[in-house]
Design an enzyme around this catalytic site. Structure first.
Site, PDB file in Angstrom:
ATOM      1  N   TYR A 143      28.643 -12.136  34.054  1.00  0.00           N
ATOM      2  CA  TYR A 143      27.777 -13.042  33.297  1.00  0.00           C
ATOM      3  C   TYR A 143      28.545 -14.308  32.955  1.00  0.00           C
ATOM      4  O   TYR A 143      29.611 -14.248  32.346  1.00  0.00           O
ATOM      5  CB  TYR A 143      27.279 -12.377  32.016  1.00  0.00           C
ATOM      6  CG  TYR A 143      26.318 -13.251  31.238  1.00  0.00           C
ATOM      7  CD1 TYR A 143      25.076 -13.587  31.768  1.00  0.00           C
ATOM      8  CD2 TYR A 143      26.660 -13.756  29.992  1.00  0.00           C
ATOM      9  CE1 TYR A 143      24.191 -14.401  31.070  1.00  0.00           C
ATOM     10  CE2 TYR A 143      25.793 -14.566  29.282  1.00  0.00           C
ATOM     11  CZ  TYR A 143      24.557 -14.884  29.827  1.00  0.00           C
ATOM     12  OH  TYR A 143      23.683 -15.697  29.141  1.00  0.00           O
ATOM     13  N   ASP A 235      36.643 -16.626  33.541  1.00  0.00           N
ATOM     14  CA  ASP A 235      35.711 -16.734  32.421  1.00  0.00           C
ATOM     15  C   ASP A 235      36.184 -15.773  31.335  1.00  0.00           C
ATOM     16  O   ASP A 235      35.948 -14.570  31.410  1.00  0.00           O
ATOM     17  CB  ASP A 235      34.297 -16.390  32.887  1.00  0.00           C
ATOM     18  CG  ASP A 235      33.274 -16.510  31.772  1.00  0.00           C
ATOM     19  OD1 ASP A 235      33.684 -16.671  30.598  1.00  0.00           O
ATOM     20  OD2 ASP A 235      32.069 -16.428  32.061  1.00  0.00           O
ATOM     21  N   LYS A 264      33.264 -17.627  21.784  1.00  0.00           N
ATOM     22  CA  LYS A 264      33.373 -16.539  20.814  1.00  0.00           C
ATOM     23  C   LYS A 264      34.557 -16.700  19.858  1.00  0.00           C
ATOM     24  O   LYS A 264      34.503 -17.497  18.935  1.00  0.00           O
ATOM     25  CB  LYS A 264      33.389 -15.200  21.546  1.00  0.00           C
ATOM     26  CG  LYS A 264      32.109 -14.966  22.371  1.00  0.00           C
ATOM     27  CD  LYS A 264      32.012 -13.580  22.926  1.00  0.00           C
ATOM     28  CE  LYS A 264      30.821 -13.397  23.863  1.00  0.00           C
ATOM     29  NZ  LYS A 264      29.515 -13.381  23.202  1.00  0.00           N
TER      30      LYS A 264
END
Length: 448
Positions: A143, A235, A264
């Site tokens: 993702y 990522d 995050k």
């Protein structure tokens, strides 16, 4: 548990928000999600006063938990009291950038943005601008945010949009391959090598169950991208400053990418994203280069303060020792429970990440004594090796409906909040305790 207020809130939300939510995963639980009133350490309390051990932690950003230590809270409040934002640079942006550059192997320069999606979108544009090429190789099930270049399914021969609204012409520039499949990567480079701008991968698949790389996989990606003049993008929106501590997952695996995306934790629980990497590449962003990138809220002073104070606190205290020790205890306890009650299931995760994947097949229960003791590590000598998930397809073939429709609700009834589907990670925070771990393990015993 009483959930009248959550039901009423969801009824109101359905009238004014699509699906009653602002992010699709929040509505994964049927018939409706519970609404959170507040956080408390390693717990959340819902709108009806029910209290849960929280292993979702905002889907990863809350390394320190819901109650921030005094110096972190003070740093955030100071910045907020000085004004919301300015449309001009602030010193705190430089401070956080210097901290990341000091600790993350791949990062010589960094650009802050506002979300993980914005970070990966900008990284793809940067890779294309720097190399003058069009195509991006991604891992199936990896993702990389809600962006056109990665909302793509299928394989490298037949890529197709995975969402309405993404033109097929966009998808044709994205080449999906299975995670851990070196041969598939070789095939796409043989066919498209002169037009591949980058390979973008999560160091560990974190939105598809948690899948560990096989030994040598990332080293292989580093070699083949170098050979063809393509970039390697890690990522680390999920793994950044969680796996491998302040050096991130790339330091744990010993592989240095050309670019790294963050989100995050680097914002300490506030909206954030970032793209870091080799100076000569990152400098291609405007105004020093020709790859346009800008944002009104980028480098927001409150977010920068939250990120910097969080990472400084982690550096100066026992944060990583604590969360990794509890993560190890959880996974070891879950491995024992699963071996006894559901030997076909697979425990996954590393450091402060964990998950039980409801795989359908496994070795005989009497052969599990030599399995990976604290989460799958793709060890060829492990009796589970031929059965543990190697890629997203393996996770998708697990009993995901049972996980969501039965197991999640049983855990909720015992006061344990897990991620809303089989695929999302679960996370340990600095606010969690040994008692939280024991309570959770007992709940797993009951629910499994």
């Amino acid at each position: 548990m009483n959930d009248d207020n959550s039901r009423e809130l969801y009824d109101r939300a359905l009238s004014v928000m699509p699906g009653g939510v602002n992010s699709a995963v929040r509505a994964a639980i049927e018939p409706y999600p519970f609404f959170v009133q507040k956080g408390d350490g390693g717990h959340v309390i819902d709108a009806d006063g029910n209290r849960y051990v929280d292993w979702v932690m905002g889907l990863g950003p809350l390394l320190l938990g819901h109650d921030l230590p005094d110096p972190v809270q003070a740093g955030i409040q100071q910045r907020a009291s000085e004004g919301p934002m300015y449309g001009a640079p602030t010193e705190i942006e430089v401070d956080l950038a210097e901290f990341v550059v000091r600790h993350v192997p791949s990062v010589e320069k960094i650009r802050f943005v506002n979300s993980g999606t914005e970070a990966t979108t900008s990284a793809v544009r940067l890779a294309r601008g720097y190399t003058g090429r069009n195509k991006i190789v991604v891992n199936q099930g990896g993702y990389h945010g809600a962006q056109e270049s990665t909302l793509v399914e299928g394989d490298h021969e037949n890529p197709a949009p995975s969402s309405a609204g993404v033109p097929q012409a966009f998808a044709e520039h994205t080449l999906p391959v299975p995670f851990n499949d070196e041969e598939a990567v070789r095939e796409v480079f043989e066919e498209h090598g002169d037009d591949i701008a980058a390979v973008m991968t999560e160091p560990i698949l974190g939105n598809y169950g948690i899948v560990h790389p096989e030994e040598g996989y990332h080293e292989f990606l580093r070699e083949i991208t170098d050979e063809h003049g393509s970039l390697l993008i890690f990522d680390e929106v999920i793994t950044g400053f969680r796996v491998g501590g302040l050096g991130c997952a790339q330091s744990e695996f010993g592989v240095t990418p050309d670019l790294t995306t963050f989100g995050k934790i680097v914002g300490g629980g506030f909206p954030v994203g970032a793209i870091g990497g080799r100076a000569e590449i990152v400098e291609q962003f405007t105004p020093s280069g020709d790859v346009f990138q800008a944002g009104t809220f980028s480098g927001h002073p409150v977010t920068m303060a939250a990120g910097l104070e969080t990472l400084k606190f982690a550096a100066e205290n026992d944060v990583y020792d604590h969360v990794n020790e509890l993560g190890d205890r959880l996974r070891r306890g879950l491995t024992e429970i699963v071996a006894d009650q559901a030997p076909q299931y697979t425990v996954t995760g590393t450091d402060s990440m964990f998950k039980v994947i409801f795989t359908r097949d496994g070795p005989g229960a009497n052969s599990l004594e030599e399995q990976c003791p604290a989460g799958c590590r793709q060890d060829p000598t492990c009796p589970r090796y031929d059965y543990c998930p190697k890629n997203a397809g393996d996770v998708k073939n697990a009993d995901t409906d049972r996980w969501r429709r039965i197991f999640w609700g049983q855990m909720k009834e015992q006061g344990v909040f897990l991620s809303q589907n089989q695929f999302e990670c679960q996370f340990v925070s600095y606010a969690h305790t040994e008692e939280d771990v024991e309570e959770t393990l007992e709940a797993y015993k009951e629910a499994l």
